[in-house]
Design a protein around this motif. Structure first.
Motif, PDB file in Angstrom:
ATOM      1  N   LYS A 173       1.189  -1.254  -0.050  1.00 33.91           N
ATOM      2  CA  LYS A 173       0.071  -0.215   0.043  1.00 33.91           C
ATOM      3  C   LYS A 173       0.657   1.697   0.230  1.00 33.91           C
ATOM      4  CE  LYS A 173      -3.563  -2.517   2.704  1.00 33.91           C
ATOM      5  NZ  LYS A 173      -4.189  -2.384   3.955  1.00 33.91           N
ATOM      6  N   GLN A 174       0.211   2.309  -0.271  1.00 38.88           N
ATOM      7  CA  GLN A 174       1.029   3.564  -0.320  1.00 38.88           C
ATOM      8  C   GLN A 174       1.546   4.093   1.055  1.00 38.88           C
ATOM      9  OE1 GLN A 174      -1.159   5.467  -3.752  1.00 38.88           O
ATOM     10  NE2 GLN A 174       0.657   5.192  -4.572  1.00 38.88           N
ATOM     11  N   TRP A 175       2.086   4.173   2.269  1.00 38.69           N
ATOM     12  CA  TRP A 175       3.673   3.269   1.580  1.00 38.69           C
ATOM     13  C   TRP A 175       3.864   2.452   2.686  1.00 38.69           C
ATOM     14  CZ3 TRP A 175       2.355   7.641  -0.074  1.00 38.69           C
ATOM     15  CH2 TRP A 175       2.143   8.328  -1.761  1.00 38.69           C
ATOM     16  N   THR A 235       2.286 -11.897  -3.039  1.00 35.25           N
ATOM     17  CA  THR A 235       2.016 -10.708  -2.915  1.00 35.25           C
ATOM     18  C   THR A 235       0.527  -9.651  -3.861  1.00 35.25           C
ATOM     19  OG1 THR A 235       3.475 -10.530  -4.657  1.00 35.25           O
ATOM     20  CG2 THR A 235       4.184 -10.745  -2.568  1.00 35.25           C
ATOM     21  N   ILE A 236       0.651  -8.876  -3.445  1.00 34.38           N
ATOM     22  CA  ILE A 236      -0.450  -8.252  -4.100  1.00 34.38           C
ATOM     23  C   ILE A 236      -0.118  -6.663  -4.056  1.00 34.38           C
ATOM     24  CG2 ILE A 236      -2.357  -8.442  -2.660  1.00 34.38           C
ATOM     25  CD1 ILE A 236      -4.387  -8.186  -5.395  1.00 34.38           C
ATOM     26  N   GLY A 237      -0.697  -6.325  -5.006  1.00 38.22           N
ATOM     27  CA  GLY A 237      -0.124  -4.318  -4.687  1.00 38.22           C
ATOM     28  C   GLY A 237      -2.080  -3.759  -4.666  1.00 38.22           C
ATOM     29  N   ASN A 238      -2.201  -2.858  -3.704  1.00 39.10           N
ATOM     30  CA  ASN A 238      -3.556  -2.137  -3.870  1.00 39.10           C
ATOM     31  C   ASN A 238      -3.932  -1.237  -4.473  1.00 39.10           C
ATOM     32  OD1 ASN A 238      -5.064  -2.102  -1.799  1.00 39.10           O
ATOM     33  ND2 ASN A 238      -5.093  -0.211  -0.999  1.00 39.10           N
ATOM     34  N   GLU A 239      -2.669  -0.030  -4.788  1.00 39.68           N
ATOM     35  CA  GLU A 239      -2.927   1.199  -5.407  1.00 39.68           C
ATOM     36  C   GLU A 239      -2.034   0.995  -6.407  1.00 39.68           C
ATOM     37  OE1 GLU A 239      -1.298   1.767  -2.672  1.00 39.68           O
ATOM     38  OE2 GLU A 239      -3.005   2.212  -1.297  1.00 39.68           O
TER      39      GLU A 239
END
Length: 286
Positions: free
Chosen positions: A138-140, A191-195
């Motif tokens: 996530k950021q960050w 793993t996966i990104g949110n934004e």
């Protein structure tokens, strides 16, 4: 006199490089970067052992190729300059030489490709996992959940205030909540990104994989020693990309079981997926 001066300078340069190498080797440690460190971080997983072995093998190959090319250049400069060889040869073809400079590079590439493909297969072929950890970028900051161990997840922020760091935490790498795993167990990391795209990387484990929104990637490691091992987001992800560390604490199996029971109470989620503790807010991070 000129030759002696050049020799002295080269000797001094070699001595200085040797001192740096000795210092780097003496100060290097697993899990974190070290002052004046040369080479890769110390390995604590079988994958990283193989990466270091392949790296050292390539270093030998590259050094031999460089030495061979340098020797050819020196021979050409000495034997075939205008004073030593005023009448150059008119030869334009040499069958044996042309075959050699085609076949030898192919053999070298094959000798590099075989261990390279073997290493890639070892990295990408996940063995049966003892534990699964999902890391969401996530950021960050990072959010960790343990699908095999119950409904709980927690956020991991950089400790921004140096006065709040523990004595064993390095600056800009210490976090408030560490990812915890048992020693000598195969850990599957999803793993996966949110934004935006992030990358989960821990050098001592030999892992680096992108965390992409809408896509679940996975890798694995098996840490063979207890301790805390640090990494960072390795994909440019915005203004605080440099302040998104990863800290993995490797503990005994008994200590991990006790931590899981504590985490189930501290970071429990309800059926809607909401964590019972306060919602993540970067402004409230240490």
């Amino acid at each position: 006199m000129t030759a002696m001066l050049v020799f002295k300078r080269l000797t001094a340069l070699a001595a200085m490089m040797g001192a740096f190498a000795a210092g780097g080797a003496a100060w290097a440690e697993a899990g974190r970067p070290s002052n004046w460190q040369l080479g890769l971080q110390e390995s604590v997983t079988p994958v990283m052992d193989t990466i270091i072995s392949f790296h050292n093998y390539l270093l030998i190959v590259v050094t031999l190729i460089t030495a061979f090319v340098l020797a050819l250049l020196v021979i050409i400069a000495v034997r075939f300059n205008v004073r030593a060889n005023p009448t150059p040869s008119r030869t334009t073809h040499h069958t044996l030489l042309e075959v050699a400079w085609t076949v030898v590079p192919v053999i070298i590439l094959v000798a590099i490709a075989i261990p390279s493909f073997r290493l890639l297969f070892y990295q990408l072929n996940l063995p049966p996992a003892d534990l699964t950890v999902k890391a969401t970028g996530k950021q960050w900051y990072w959010t960790y959940s343990y699908p095999d161990n119950g409904k709980f997840e927690f956020d991991s922020f950089l400790v921004k205030d140096p006065t709040k760091l523990r004595p064993d935490q390095p600056r800009l790498l210490g976090v408030d909540n560490e990812m915890v795993v048992p020693v000598n167990k195969v850990v599957r990391v999803q793993t996966i990104g949110n934004e935006v795209i992030h990358a989960f990387a821990v050098p001592s484990f030999g892992i680096k994989i992108d965390a992409i929104p809408g896509r679940l990637n996975e890798t694995w490691f098996r840490a063979t020693r207890e301790g805390i091992y640090y990494g960072q987001c390795s994909e440019l992800c915005g203004k605080d990309h440099a302040f998104m560390p990863i800290a993995v604490r490797v503990v005994s199996e008994q200590a991990f079981a006790a931590w899981v029971e504590e985490a189930k109470k501290k970071y429990a989620r309800d059926d809607d997926g909401r964590t019972n503790v306060a919602a993540a807010d970067p402004s409230t991070a240490p």
